[in-house]
Design a protein around this motif. Structure first.
Motif, short mmCIF file in Angstrom:
data_model
loop_
_atom_site.label_atom_id
_atom_site.label_comp_id
_atom_site.label_asym_id
_atom_site.label_seq_id
_atom_site.Cartn_x
_atom_site.Cartn_y
_atom_site.Cartn_z
N ILE A 160 -17.23 -30.14 3.57
CA ILE A 160 -16.50 -29.20 4.41
C ILE A 160 -15.11 -29.05 3.80
CG2 ILE A 160 -15.49 -28.81 6.69
CD1 ILE A 160 -17.77 -30.65 7.78
N GLY A 161 -14.65 -27.82 3.60
CA GLY A 161 -13.32 -27.59 3.07
C GLY A 161 -12.31 -27.41 4.19
N VAL A 162 -11.27 -28.21 4.17
CA VAL A 162 -10.23 -28.16 5.21
C VAL A 162 -8.90 -27.83 4.53
CG1 VAL A 162 -9.07 -29.40 7.08
CG2 VAL A 162 -11.48 -29.90 6.56
N PHE A 163 -8.18 -26.87 5.11
CA PHE A 163 -6.94 -26.40 4.50
C PHE A 163 -5.80 -26.41 5.50
CE2 PHE A 163 -4.69 -22.17 4.52
CZ PHE A 163 -3.60 -22.58 3.76
N ASP A 164 -4.64 -26.88 5.06
CA ASP A 164 -3.42 -26.82 5.86
C ASP A 164 -2.24 -26.60 4.93
OD1 ASP A 164 -2.07 -27.19 8.53
OD2 ASP A 164 -1.06 -28.77 7.42
N SER A 165 -1.11 -26.21 5.51
CA SER A 165 0.10 -26.01 4.71
C SER A 165 0.73 -27.33 4.29
CB SER A 165 1.11 -25.18 5.49
OG SER A 165 1.49 -25.86 6.68
N GLU B 216 -20.45 -36.30 7.26
CA GLU B 216 -19.99 -35.16 6.49
C GLU B 216 -18.90 -35.54 5.47
OE1 GLU B 216 -21.31 -32.24 6.49
OE2 GLU B 216 -22.58 -32.41 8.28
N SER B 217 -19.01 -34.98 4.29
CA SER B 217 -17.96 -35.11 3.28
C SER B 217 -16.89 -34.05 3.52
CB SER B 217 -18.55 -34.93 1.87
OG SER B 217 -19.47 -35.97 1.58
N ILE B 218 -15.67 -34.35 3.10
CA ILE B 218 -14.54 -33.45 3.32
C ILE B 218 -13.74 -33.29 2.04
CG2 ILE B 218 -12.30 -33.18 4.50
CD1 ILE B 218 -13.54 -34.54 6.92
N THR B 219 -13.41 -32.06 1.71
CA THR B 219 -12.41 -31.77 0.69
C THR B 219 -11.24 -31.09 1.38
OG1 THR B 219 -14.08 -31.47 -1.05
CG2 THR B 219 -11.90 -30.51 -1.44
N TYR B 220 -10.08 -31.73 1.29
CA TYR B 220 -8.89 -31.27 2.01
C TYR B 220 -7.82 -30.85 1.01
CZ TYR B 220 -4.77 -31.56 5.11
OH TYR B 220 -3.63 -31.30 5.82
N ILE B 221 -7.20 -29.71 1.25
CA ILE B 221 -6.05 -29.29 0.45
C ILE B 221 -4.87 -29.06 1.38
CG2 ILE B 221 -5.04 -27.56 -1.08
CD1 ILE B 221 -7.76 -27.02 -2.24
N GLY B 222 -3.79 -29.78 1.11
CA GLY B 222 -2.53 -29.54 1.79
C GLY B 222 -1.56 -28.86 0.84
N ASP B 223 -1.13 -27.66 1.18
CA ASP B 223 -0.26 -26.90 0.28
C ASP B 223 1.19 -27.37 0.43
OD1 ASP B 223 0.68 -25.08 -1.53
OD2 ASP B 223 0.48 -23.33 -0.22
N THR B 224 1.41 -28.61 0.04
CA THR B 224 2.72 -29.24 0.22
C THR B 224 3.80 -28.60 -0.64
OG1 THR B 224 1.96 -30.91 -1.38
CG2 THR B 224 1.81 -31.48 0.95
N ALA B 225 3.42 -27.89 -1.69
CA ALA B 225 4.42 -27.22 -2.52
C ALA B 225 5.04 -26.02 -1.82
CB ALA B 225 3.78 -26.77 -3.84
N ASN B 226 4.32 -25.44 -0.86
CA ASN B 226 4.79 -24.22 -0.20
C ASN B 226 4.99 -24.37 1.30
OD1 ASN B 226 4.62 -22.31 -2.55
ND2 ASN B 226 2.49 -22.96 -2.50
N GLY B 227 4.51 -25.46 1.87
CA GLY B 227 4.67 -25.66 3.31
C GLY B 227 6.07 -26.16 3.64
N PRO B 228 6.46 -26.05 4.91
CA PRO B 228 5.67 -25.47 6.00
C PRO B 228 5.63 -23.95 5.93
CG PRO B 228 7.84 -26.10 6.80
CD PRO B 228 7.76 -26.58 5.38
N CYS C 156 -4.53 -24.78 10.11
CA CYS C 156 -3.11 -24.43 10.19
C CYS C 156 -3.00 -23.21 11.10
CB CYS C 156 -2.56 -24.11 8.80
SG CYS C 156 -0.88 -23.45 8.78
N ASN C 157 -2.26 -23.36 12.20
CA ASN C 157 -2.15 -22.26 13.15
C ASN C 157 -1.46 -21.04 12.53
OD1 ASN C 157 -2.82 -23.13 16.25
ND2 ASN C 157 -2.28 -24.89 14.97
N THR C 158 -0.42 -21.28 11.73
CA THR C 158 0.30 -20.16 11.12
C THR C 158 -0.61 -19.40 10.16
OG1 THR C 158 2.37 -21.41 11.29
CG2 THR C 158 2.35 -19.52 9.81
N ALA C 159 -1.37 -20.14 9.36
CA ALA C 159 -2.31 -19.49 8.44
C ALA C 159 -3.43 -18.79 9.19
CB ALA C 159 -2.88 -20.51 7.47
N THR C 160 -3.89 -19.39 10.29
CA THR C 160 -4.92 -18.75 11.10
C THR C 160 -4.45 -17.40 11.60
OG1 THR C 160 -5.87 -20.87 11.82
CG2 THR C 160 -6.31 -18.96 13.19
N PHE D 70 9.58 -29.86 15.11
CA PHE D 70 8.49 -30.82 15.24
C PHE D 70 7.76 -31.02 13.91
CE2 PHE D 70 7.62 -30.27 20.10
CZ PHE D 70 8.76 -31.00 20.37
N VAL D 71 7.58 -29.93 13.16
CA VAL D 71 6.92 -30.04 11.86
C VAL D 71 7.77 -30.90 10.92
CG1 VAL D 71 6.12 -28.78 9.82
CG2 VAL D 71 5.69 -27.87 12.12
#
Length: 278
Positions: free
Chosen positions: A5-10, A28-40, A72-76, A149-150
């Protein structure tokens, strides 16, 4: 189906969703990407968020995921409809996002129909929650942006006077409308649930989008016959888009707990975690 399952957040906030998926779907296996270079993403313009989000989602698709979870609510708010068209209708890859599951849960839990939402400035400004609640039969919600909060969560600060002071500042105008249910409309916010719940009071129910999103993941995979075999040994791969991994690792341990039993660092910024051993 054993593909991940691919999971994405900022950044790291989506790890709350990953945690909920691991708890509800332990095979379930998970592949997660956090876009830490561009977040929040919260302060960014919608067009910019859309571009960044699609880049990450394309990367997850290239890595062979069977489902995309926009944690990510903002990305959603910026990209959900386009993602459904591009990946689900165009490629057959189901897309799950965090806003609609949280809205359904809040409507079901509210006794009075008075509901509040706290989220990033980008999410509140997009009107995504307001539209989703209107479609669910709730024409008015009390909404407030809580951008600091972020910052608190990303820096590992989840308690203390500064957090409480910020919580009071964000929540007091919203609480004046007497909601009985409060949606934590950013996946970072569950890490501050203690302070938020203290300020909101015992009569206000908190709704976490993470748990509700994981429940949608379970339902969709089950309905489509895409669940991993119960005997499968899951693998968890967490990626960040910056080379500075220590802050990400420290917070990943707080979010994911015992799953972070061994970590390897790579110059690509990829963190590999083994599957469960319990």
């Amino acid at each position: 189906m054993q593909r991940p399952i691919g999971v994405f957040d900022s950044g790291v906030g989506g790890l709350t969703v990953a945690r909920a998926i691991i708890d509800q779907l332990p095979a379930e296996s998970i592949t997660y990407i956090g876009d830490t270079a561009n977040g929040p993403y919260g302060p960014r313009a919608q067009d910019e968020v859309r571009h960044l989000a699609l880049d990450v989602l394309d990367t997850l698709v290239a890595q062979g995921v069977k489902m995309l979870v926009i944690a990510c609510n903002t990305a959603t708010a910026a990209v959900h409809d386009l993602a459904v068209e591009r990946y689900e209708r165009g490629m057959g890859i189901p897309v799950v996002a965090v806003i609609e599951p949280a809205v359904r849960a809040a409507v079901a839990q509210s006794r009075s129909g008075r509901i509040g939402v706290i989220a990033t400035a980008g999410t509140i400004g997009s009107g995504a929650y307001q539209r989703a609640f209107a479609e669910a039969g709730v024409p008015h919600i009390a909404a407030a942006a809580a951008p600091r909060f972020v910052e608190f969560v990303e820096s590992g600060v989840t308690t203390g006077d500064e957090v409480l002071e910020a919580a009071r500042g964000y929540l007091e105008p919203l609480l004046a409308e007497d909601p009985d249910t409060l949606v934590l409309g950013c996946t970072h916010y569950p890490l501050l649930a203690g302070a938020i719940g203290y300020v909101a009071g015992a009569d206000v129910r908190l709704v976490s989008s993470a748990e509700e999103t994981a429940a949608d993941v379970y339902r969709i995979l089950s309905d489509r016959g895409m669940l991993a075999p119960t005997t499968a040994a899951p693998a968890y791969e967490f990626e960040a888009t910056t080379e500075a991994q220590e802050p990400f690792l420290r917070l990943a341990r707080r979010f994911l707990g015992p799953e972070v039993t061994h970590v390897e660092f790579h110059q690509t910024g990829v963190i590999h975690l083994p599957g469960r051993t319990d």
